[in-house]
Design an enzyme around this catalytic site. Structure first.
Site, short mmCIF file in Angstrom:
data_model
loop_
_atom_site.label_atom_id
_atom_site.label_comp_id
_atom_site.label_asym_id
_atom_site.label_seq_id
_atom_site.Cartn_x
_atom_site.Cartn_y
_atom_site.Cartn_z
N LYS A 39 0.81 -1.22 0.00
CA LYS A 39 0.00 0.00 0.00
C LYS A 39 0.84 1.28 0.00
O LYS A 39 0.45 2.28 -0.57
CB LYS A 39 -0.96 0.00 1.18
CG LYS A 39 -2.11 -0.99 1.02
CD LYS A 39 -3.14 -0.81 2.13
CE LYS A 39 -4.36 -1.67 1.88
NZ LYS A 39 -5.45 -1.41 2.86
N ASP B 133 -10.51 2.99 1.62
CA ASP B 133 -10.84 2.26 2.85
C ASP B 133 -11.74 3.07 3.77
O ASP B 133 -12.77 2.57 4.26
CB ASP B 133 -9.55 1.88 3.59
CG ASP B 133 -8.85 0.69 2.97
OD1 ASP B 133 -9.53 -0.13 2.33
OD2 ASP B 133 -7.63 0.57 3.13
#
Length: 290
Positions: free
Chosen positions: A70, A106
């Site tokens: 990420k 997210d």
């Protein structure tokens, strides 16, 4: 049917075989009648840049990014959304006018899970977040942007907690575990309490929040989605709180990626049904292997 005109997307990470994303996205493409296919790609740590070169060369339309890539993927992208830049983490790569664009969906995924699935309005409510890692940081930033009344960050190490608080705006502060008792919504963003784990001292792994700090009227969210009911959620139910696992967040963050890639509205019911079916299949495989 896969043809020469089929457009492709996928997810990179390691390990990746457990990912529900292929089931979720392929169900979404089918429900919308899109000639797209989504695959999981095992990409070892340190190879995020090579993976992005592959995305460019092969013409993939989009890529979901999971651990451990990420942060590492950022240097291989052409631009970042404001959320991705602020968080220093990308979970979705989309092909745009400037090339490969990095996004972080997210936090918005959790907001949608609370408001759409659970009917919980974020604005004005108080939240206690346990943890200060990547998932917690995304949640804190999204809650602050959505107008949460108060956000308390509970973490063992004060340094990461202070850094996470800076993402939540003026309503966000560092707290202690006792603060969970006074929150409308308690969110566990740590892996602590995922299952019955015995420590080296022979004691059961502690819950991220002591059960006595939970009570009726609260919502308790565990970002873990497998198992569906963690020990924390079991304790919450016993104490009269409303338990919510992380499956809704997984589906809604995927829905944001679906919009970015296809510019279509995501078929949430089809995506949710596919995720649940995949988890049921996984549970059956686990039972058969015992």
């Amino acid at each position: 049917m896969i043809t020469g005109a089929t457009r492709s997307a996928g997810v990179i990470g390691t390990p990746i075989r457990h990912s529900l994303s292929p089931a979720i996205f392929n169900a979404a493409f089918a429900a919308c009648g899109l000639d797209w296919a989504y695959l999981a790609f095992e990409v070892p740590e340190g190879a995020a840049g090579l993976a992005m070169a592959g995305v460019r060369a092969l013409g993939l339309e989009g890529v979901s990014v999971t651990m451990p890539h990420k942060a590492a993927v950022i240097d291989a992208l052409d631009s970042l959304s404001e959320d991705a830049a602020r968080l220093g983490a990308v979970n979705c790569v989309a092909r745009g006018g400037s090339g490969l664009e990095g996004h972080n969906t997210d936090g918005p995924g959790l907001i949608d899970a609370l408001q759409i699935d659970e009917g919980i309005e974020v604005a004005g409510r108080s939240f206690a977040i346990v943890g200060a890692g990547g998932a917690a940081r995304a949640v804190i930033r999204a809650l602050g942007a959505a107008g949460a009344g108060q956000i308390v960050v509970i973490n063992r190490s004060p340094g990461p907690a202070e850094a996470a608080v800076s993402l939540g705006g003026p309503s966000c502060r560092v707290g202690v575990v006792d603060d969970a008792e006074h929150a409308d919504v308690v969110i566990n963003a740590t892996p602590l309490g995922m299952g019955v784990v015995v420590t080296t001292e022979g004691e059961p792994e502690p819950l991220p929040v002591p059960p006595e700090r939970l009570g009726a009227g609260q919502v308790v969210v565990d970002l873990v989605y497998h198992p569906a009911t963690t020990p924390l959620l079991q304790a919450a139910r016993t104490r009269g709180a409303h338990p919510v696992n992380g499956l809704g967040m997984l589906i809604h963050q995927a829905a944001h990626a679906f919009r970015l890639w296809t510019h279509e509205e995501p078929p949430l019911e089809a995506m949710s049904a596919a995720a649940v079916a995949a988890l049921v299949h996984r549970e059956r495989d686990t039972e058969h292997s015992r």
